[in-house]
Scaffold this active site. Structure first.
Site, short mmCIF file in Angstrom:
data_model
loop_
_atom_site.label_atom_id
_atom_site.label_comp_id
_atom_site.label_asym_id
_atom_site.label_seq_id
_atom_site.Cartn_x
_atom_site.Cartn_y
_atom_site.Cartn_z
N THR A 59 0.69 -1.36 0.12
CA THR A 59 -0.25 -0.27 -0.06
C THR A 59 0.94 1.10 0.05
O THR A 59 0.55 2.17 -0.61
CB THR A 59 -1.02 0.02 1.11
OG1 THR A 59 -1.88 -1.15 0.94
CG2 THR A 59 -1.69 1.08 1.19
N GLN A 160 0.63 -8.99 -6.57
CA GLN A 160 0.29 -10.36 -6.80
C GLN A 160 1.04 -10.98 -8.14
O GLN A 160 0.70 -12.20 -7.94
CB GLN A 160 -1.35 -10.06 -7.26
CG GLN A 160 -2.30 -9.51 -6.24
CD GLN A 160 -2.32 -10.69 -5.12
OE1 GLN A 160 -2.30 -11.74 -5.50
NE2 GLN A 160 -2.99 -10.20 -3.87
N HIS A 182 4.33 -10.03 2.02
CA HIS A 182 3.79 -11.04 2.65
C HIS A 182 3.12 -11.87 1.44
O HIS A 182 2.42 -12.79 1.78
CB HIS A 182 2.92 -10.70 3.70
CG HIS A 182 1.72 -9.60 3.20
ND1 HIS A 182 0.49 -10.22 3.09
CD2 HIS A 182 1.57 -8.39 2.86
CE1 HIS A 182 -0.44 -9.14 2.67
NE2 HIS A 182 0.41 -8.02 2.50
N CYS A 306 -19.06 -4.89 2.40
CA CYS A 306 -20.52 -4.33 3.32
C CYS A 306 -20.09 -3.05 3.18
O CYS A 306 -19.28 -2.21 4.05
CB CYS A 306 -20.54 -4.96 4.61
SG CYS A 306 -22.08 -4.67 5.16
#
Ligand code: PLP
Length: 362
Positions: A59, A160, A182, A306
């Site tokens: 990020t 990725q 990670h 959500c």
């Protein structure tokens, strides 16, 4: 974490406990380890050591690329609609524009000229997508950028991609390349941004001037050393891992498609990274499916979120034009270096059973 990463990190996790009085020696050891890690990371990413900026993860690397370029050059930022939020939101924070993708999730390079122009300062196109695994044609994107926006820099989020693709060669055309440890068996909270020589970038963190003034802050030495060890191990075994995991993924995807009526695969498998299996099931809500699978011992994700009390489909699936009901019934099963035949067998039992149960009770 990969055992190589854990082993490499141990001395740096315990340095102050093991050596309470030898602070100069500790600092020298840390410096040496940092230099060695930088050499490894540079080599694995096809960069020069001086082009590697260590960050606190993917990020931060993405934000440094986009916000840092914008701060240095102004101009317009552009990214694709399927980027990770680290890119999408950074681009939005500097008032950037979003370009559409085709139904298979691949950026439509023929449309890029309409979206680019001399006012663009940074273009961000990910190498591989985190939800559906689609690989983007970075060379073609780079050619369009050089042609239409010769002053712009090209950033690629390779977070990725790194476990599966030869980022060193595929991202050679990019000026900025982000990775996160990670995702390839390194520790959490550490990453890197390649900043090719001559690429103008303003820091987004101000302080002690580490990383040649591009990223202030005390180095996470243990994390960086662990990342380098995981990177080296990933690159050394990547060809074998991809071959092995592709077979497992194909068995999993084909098995689920055969066992579950009204199931569909998202995107085109031939243009996806090996570790991605993304399917959708008619008449099933992913949230309920995830709960059942979790109970059965299968970790999966859906990509929906959500928002304001309502479940919203993933922005990636929306950008690909997947119908809302279908997107809300999607499931991502990720395979990795540690995935085994028996994991696949287990998922081939558990997922059809869970989908059938949900359909029975609908
Ligand atoms: N970019 C992509 C494509 C990702 O998948 C992720 C994390 O999942 C990130 C960026 C963010 O990386 P990090 O979790 O290291 O901040």
């Amino acid at each position: 974490m990969r055992p190589e990463a854990v082993e490499a990190m141990l001395p740096f996790l315990t340095e102050h406990f093991g050596n309470p009085s030898g602070s100069h020696a500790v600092a020298r050891e840390a410096r040496k380890a940092l230099d060695e890690a930088r050499d490894v990371v540079a080599e694995c990413l096809g960069a020069e050591p001086g082009e590697v900026v260590f960050t606190g993860g993917g990020t931060e690397a993405d934000n440094l690329a986009i916000v840092g370029t914008h701060a240095a050059r102004r101009g317009r930022a552009v990214c694709t609609a399927v980027e990770h939020h680290a890119v999408l939101h950074a681009c939005a924070a500097v008032g950037g524009d979003v370009v559409a993708v085709r139904a298979d999730g691949v950026v439509d390079v023929s449309l890029l000229p309409n979206q680019l122009g001399p006012d663009v300062s940074v273009v961000s196109v990910m190498l591989a997508n985190n939800e559906v695994g689609t690989v983007q044609p970075l060379d073609a994107v780079a050619a369009a950028v050089r042609d239409q926006s010769p002053e712009a820099v090209l950033h690629t989020d390779a977070v990725q991609a790194f476990p599966w693709l030869d980022v060193a060669s595929l991202a050679r055309c990019a000026d900025l390349v982000a990775v996160s440890a990670h995702k390839f068996g390194g520790p959490k909270g550490v990453g890197a941004l390649v900043v090719r020589d001559g690429t103008r970038l303003a820091p987004i963190l101000h302080g002690g001037g580490q990383e040649r003034d591009r990223r202030s802050g005390t180095h996470n030495v243990a994390g960086i050393v662990g990342m380098a060890a995981a990177m080296r191990a990933t690159v050394a075994s990547r060809v074998d891992t991809v071959a092995r995991v592709t077979v497992l993924r194909d068995r999993l995807a084909d098995g689920l498609l055969a066992a579950i009526p009204d199931a569909a695969e998202t995107g085109d498998r031939s243009s996806k990274v090996a570790g991605n299996c993304h399917l959708s099931f008619a008449g099933v809500e992913s949230e309920a499916l995830l709960v059942l699978l979790d109970g059965a011992g299968v970790c999966a994700s859906a990509g929906s979120a959500c928002t304001s009390g309502a479940i919203e489909p993933s922005h990636v699936l929306v950008a690909m034009g997947v119908a809302k009901e279908r997107a809300l019934g999607s499931l991502r099963l990720s395979l990795g270096v540690a995935t085994t035949e028996s994991d696949v067998d287990f998922a081939l039992e558990a997922v059809p059973a869970a989908v059938a149960r949900l359909r029975e009770t609908a």
